[in-house]
Write a protein that holds these residues in place. Structure first.
Motif, PDB file in Angstrom:
ATOM      1  N   ARG A   1       0.845  -1.201   0.000  1.00 29.18           N
ATOM      2  CA  ARG A   1       0.000   0.000   0.000  1.00 29.18           C
ATOM      3  C   ARG A   1       0.877   1.246   0.000  1.00 29.18           C
ATOM      4  NH1 ARG A   1      -4.670   2.429  -0.808  1.00 29.18           N
ATOM      5  NH2 ARG A   1      -5.105   4.095   0.623  1.00 29.18           N
ATOM      6  N   VAL A   2       0.571   2.186  -0.886  1.00 25.40           N
ATOM      7  CA  VAL A   2       1.258   3.473  -0.929  1.00 25.40           C
ATOM      8  C   VAL A   2       0.264   4.512  -0.423  1.00 25.40           C
ATOM      9  CG1 VAL A   2       2.358   5.204  -2.395  1.00 25.40           C
ATOM     10  CG2 VAL A   2       2.694   2.772  -2.880  1.00 25.40           C
ATOM     11  N   ASP A   3       0.507   5.008   0.784  1.00 22.72           N
ATOM     12  CA  ASP A   3      -0.396   5.987   1.388  1.00 22.72           C
ATOM     13  C   ASP A   3       0.011   7.396   1.004  1.00 22.72           C
ATOM     14  OD1 ASP A   3      -2.306   4.500   3.065  1.00 22.72           O
ATOM     15  OD2 ASP A   3      -0.485   3.802   4.066  1.00 22.72           O
ATOM     16  N   PHE A   4      -0.983   8.224   0.781  1.00 18.54           N
ATOM     17  CA  PHE A   4      -0.771   9.645   0.511  1.00 18.54           C
ATOM     18  C   PHE A   4      -0.432  10.369   1.807  1.00 18.54           C
ATOM     19  CE2 PHE A   4      -2.284  14.000   0.039  1.00 18.54           C
ATOM     20  CZ  PHE A   4      -1.777  14.347  -1.206  1.00 18.54           C
ATOM     21  N   PHE A   5      -1.108   9.968   2.891  1.00 21.76           N
ATOM     22  CA  PHE A   5      -0.959  10.614   4.195  1.00 21.76           C
ATOM     23  C   PHE A   5      -0.967   9.542   5.273  1.00 21.76           C
ATOM     24  CE2 PHE A   5      -2.936  12.626   7.965  1.00 21.76           C
ATOM     25  CZ  PHE A   5      -2.068  13.690   8.148  1.00 21.76           C
ATOM     26  N   LEU A   6       0.013   9.587   6.163  1.00 21.33           N
ATOM     27  CA  LEU A   6       0.106   8.639   7.264  1.00 21.33           C
ATOM     28  C   LEU A   6      -0.089   9.359   8.588  1.00 21.33           C
ATOM     29  CD1 LEU A   6       3.333   6.760   6.111  1.00 21.33           C
ATOM     30  CD2 LEU A   6       1.039   5.805   6.172  1.00 21.33           C
ATOM     31  N   LEU A   7      -0.809   8.718   9.507  1.00 19.79           N
ATOM     32  CA  LEU A   7      -0.964   9.300  10.843  1.00 19.79           C
ATOM     33  C   LEU A   7       0.388   9.415  11.529  1.00 19.79           C
ATOM     34  CD1 LEU A   7      -4.184   7.562  12.188  1.00 19.79           C
ATOM     35  CD2 LEU A   7      -3.909   9.914  11.391  1.00 19.79           C
ATOM     36  N   GLY A   8       1.198   8.406  11.353  1.00 13.21           N
ATOM     37  CA  GLY A   8       2.519   8.429  11.956  1.00 13.21           C
ATOM     38  C   GLY A   8       3.442   7.450  11.267  1.00 13.21           C
ATOM     39  N   LEU A   9       4.713   7.737  11.367  1.00  9.17           N
ATOM     40  CA  LEU A   9       5.752   6.870  10.826  1.00  9.17           C
ATOM     41  C   LEU A   9       6.895   6.916  11.826  1.00  9.17           C
ATOM     42  CD1 LEU A   9       6.559   5.180   8.317  1.00  9.17           C
ATOM     43  CD2 LEU A   9       7.630   7.241   7.408  1.00  9.17           C
ATOM     44  N   GLY A  10       7.017   5.855  12.604  1.00  5.62           N
ATOM     45  CA  GLY A  10       7.978   5.871  13.706  1.00  5.62           C
ATOM     46  C   GLY A  10       7.527   6.903  14.717  1.00  5.62           C
ATOM     47  N   ASN A  11       8.417   7.813  15.083  1.00  9.73           N
ATOM     48  CA  ASN A  11       8.045   8.857  16.039  1.00  9.73           C
ATOM     49  C   ASN A  11       7.590  10.146  15.345  1.00  9.73           C
ATOM     50  OD1 ASN A  11      10.515   9.631  15.043  1.00  9.73           O
ATOM     51  ND2 ASN A  11      11.375  10.203  17.017  1.00  9.73           N
ATOM     52  N   GLU A  12       7.480  10.116  14.020  1.00  3.98           N
ATOM     53  CA  GLU A  12       7.029  11.288  13.264  1.00  3.98           C
ATOM     54  C   GLU A  12       5.523  11.212  13.070  1.00  3.98           C
ATOM     55  OE1 GLU A  12       9.479  10.525   9.916  1.00  3.98           O
ATOM     56  OE2 GLU A  12      11.178  11.625  10.739  1.00  3.98           O
TER      57      GLU A  12
END
Length: 133
Positions: free
Chosen positions: A74-85
Motif C-alpha cells: 500500500r502506498v499511502d498519501f498521508f500517514l498518521l505516523g511513521l515511527g516517532n514522526e
C-alpha cells in the motif's frame, strides 16, 4: 464560510515543506519521501480549523490518491505516523497530485476565459444587429 480547496491545501503544504523535503539527511527524519507536517500550522495559514485540514488529508485525499501496488504494498498519501514522526505526507506523490490539480485549474481558467470572451463578442454582435435593425 471559507472551505479551502485541495489545491490550496496541497499548495500550502508544498510551499511550507519543500525545503525540508529537499534538504533531507538521514539523521533529520525517518526517510526522504515521507515529510512530517504540522496540520495546525497549515490550517492557521488557510484560516480554518485544524480538523478540516486533517480530515481532507486523512479521509479524503489519502483515500483518493493512495493506492496498492501490484505486489500488494500500500502506498499511502498521508500517514498518521511513521515511527516517532506524526502526520506524514508522501511528498513526491503529493507533488504529482498538486501538479495535476494545477494543470486542471489552468484548463478550467482558460476555458472560462474563452467562454466569457465568446459571450462578450456575441453580446456586441447582438447589440450591433439590433441597432441596425
Amino acid at each position: 464560510m471559507k472551505v479551502p480547496t485541495d489545491l490550496q491545501i496541497l499548495s500550502e503544504i508544498y510551499s511550507s515543506y519543500y525545503d525540508e523535503f529537499r534538504s533531507y539527511k538521514e539523521e533529520s527524519r525517518r526517510n526522504k519521501i515521507h515529510v512530517p507536517i504540522d496540520v495546525v500550522k497549515i490550517a492557521n495559514k488557510l484560516g480554518v480549523d485544524e480538523d478540516i485540514v486533517f480530515g481532507r488529508l486523512y479521509y479524503h485525499l489519502n483515500q483518493k490518491y493512495g493506492y496498492k501496488q501490484d505486489d500488494g504494498v500500500r502506498v499511502d498519501f498521508f500517514l498518521l505516523g511513521l515511527g516517532n514522526e506524526r502526520h506524514c505526507v508522501q511528498f513526491p506523490l503529493m507533488a504529482s497530485v498538486l501538479a495535476d490539480l494545477k494543470k486542471e485549474n489552468r484548463k478550467f481558467k482558460i476555458a472560462t476565459t474563452i467562454a466569457i470572451i465568446s459571450l462578450i463578442i456575441s453580446l456586441i454582435s447582438l447589440s450591433i444587429s439590433i441597432m441596425r435593425g
